[in-house]
Design a protein around this motif. Structure first.
Motif, PDB file in Angstrom:
ATOM      1  N   ASN A   1     -31.891  29.928 -12.156  1.00  0.00           N
ATOM      2  CA  ASN A   1     -31.177  29.023 -13.239  1.00  0.00           C
ATOM      3  C   ASN A   1     -29.982  28.284 -12.496  1.00  0.00           C
ATOM      4  O   ASN A   1     -28.714  29.093 -12.179  1.00  0.00           O
ATOM      5  N   ILE A   2     -30.331  27.062 -12.234  1.00  0.00           N
ATOM      6  CA  ILE A   2     -29.164  26.410 -11.586  1.00  0.00           C
ATOM      7  C   ILE A   2     -28.120  26.225 -12.508  1.00  0.00           C
ATOM      8  O   ILE A   2     -26.987  26.395 -11.809  1.00  0.00           O
ATOM      9  N   ASP A   3     -28.031  26.215 -13.755  1.00  0.00           N
ATOM     10  CA  ASP A   3     -26.828  25.937 -14.489  1.00  0.00           C
ATOM     11  C   ASP A   3     -26.029  27.421 -14.571  1.00  0.00           C
ATOM     12  O   ASP A   3     -24.710  27.114 -14.299  1.00  0.00           O
ATOM     13  N   ARG A   4     -26.648  28.609 -14.357  1.00  0.00           N
ATOM     14  CA  ARG A   4     -25.686  29.701 -14.453  1.00  0.00           C
ATOM     15  C   ARG A   4     -25.209  29.809 -13.008  1.00  0.00           C
ATOM     16  O   ARG A   4     -24.041  30.047 -12.939  1.00  0.00           O
ATOM     17  N   TYR A   5     -25.859  29.319 -11.872  1.00  0.00           N
ATOM     18  CA  TYR A   5     -25.357  29.307 -10.397  1.00  0.00           C
ATOM     19  C   TYR A   5     -24.127  28.556 -10.550  1.00  0.00           C
ATOM     20  O   TYR A   5     -23.111  28.754 -10.088  1.00  0.00           O
ATOM     21  N   ILE A   6     -24.257  27.155 -11.048  1.00  0.00           N
ATOM     22  CA  ILE A   6     -23.029  26.138 -11.240  1.00  0.00           C
ATOM     23  C   ILE A   6     -22.093  27.136 -11.798  1.00  0.00           C
ATOM     24  O   ILE A   6     -20.621  26.767 -11.550  1.00  0.00           O
ATOM     25  N   LYS A   7     -22.106  27.465 -12.928  1.00  0.00           N
ATOM     26  CA  LYS A   7     -21.217  28.211 -14.036  1.00  0.00           C
ATOM     27  C   LYS A   7     -20.345  29.031 -12.918  1.00  0.00           C
ATOM     28  O   LYS A   7     -19.064  29.301 -13.059  1.00  0.00           O
ATOM     29  N   GLU A   8     -21.261  29.965 -12.490  1.00  0.00           N
ATOM     30  CA  GLU A   8     -20.621  31.063 -11.622  1.00  0.00           C
ATOM     31  C   GLU A   8     -19.762  30.731 -10.374  1.00  0.00           C
ATOM     32  O   GLU A   8     -18.935  31.616  -9.924  1.00  0.00           O
ATOM     33  N   ASN A   9     -20.027  29.673  -9.864  1.00  0.00           N
ATOM     34  CA  ASN A   9     -19.607  29.470  -8.571  1.00  0.00           C
ATOM     35  C   ASN A   9     -18.809  27.903  -8.441  1.00  0.00           C
ATOM     36  O   ASN A   9     -18.594  27.631  -7.424  1.00  0.00           O
ATOM     37  N   GLU A  10     -18.689  27.296  -9.637  1.00  0.00           N
ATOM     38  CA  GLU A  10     -18.090  26.097  -9.732  1.00  0.00           C
ATOM     39  C   GLU A  10     -16.663  26.004  -8.977  1.00  0.00           C
ATOM     40  O   GLU A  10     -16.461  24.974  -8.401  1.00  0.00           O
TER      41      GLU A  10
END
Length: 140
Positions: free
Chosen positions: A18-27
């Motif tokens: 899930n790219i959206d979750r990855y981005i949110k967690e690592n922004e």
């Protein structure tokens, strides 16, 4: 906040479905600086003088100030010259090239190997260019 190492971020990204979750967690770990912002922060952190950097880089002052203001975008060669003029380490040059979106110096490439060696041995832009020229490679 502690920054995650790049290799750790890569592992997480490759394992994520899930790219959206990855981005949110690592922004907070993403690099969002422009080249000029990065260079200005580096100059400030190291207490460097821009006019001396331009002299060391064998660069026209006006062009150098345009790069630092963000009104001009340096080429890979120009950025490497600036890094040499700022007396960056090989790792710092590699990070700068990454931030700018350029290919990192590659030790299997003859020209890049000459540049890496020059940076590592604290050579000037003139000395690196001389070695490049003597080896029939494009100068900086």
């Amino acid at each position: 906040m502690i920054k995650k190492p790049t290799d750790e971020l890569m592992k997480e990204l490759l394992c994520s479905n899930n790219i959206d979750r990855y981005i949110k967690e690592n922004e907070q770990h993403f690099v969002d600086l422009t080249v000029s912002e990065f260079l200005n922060e580096y100059v400030k952190a190291k207490n460097l003088v821009k006019s001396q950097i331009f002299k060391n880089s064998e660069m026209n002052d006006i062009y150098g100030y345009q790069i630092f203001s963000g009104s001009r975008t340096p080429s890979r060669n120009t950025l490497i010259s600036l890094c040499v003029g700022m007396e960056m380490t090989v790792d710092e040059v590699q990070a700068t090239l990454k931030i700018a979106g350029f290919a990192m110096l590659y030790p299997k490439n003859k020209r890049d190997a000459i540049i890496i060696h020059g940076i590592n041995t604290k050579q000037s832009v003139f000395e690196i260019n001389n070695t490049l020229y003597n080896n029939l490679e494009e100068t900086l």
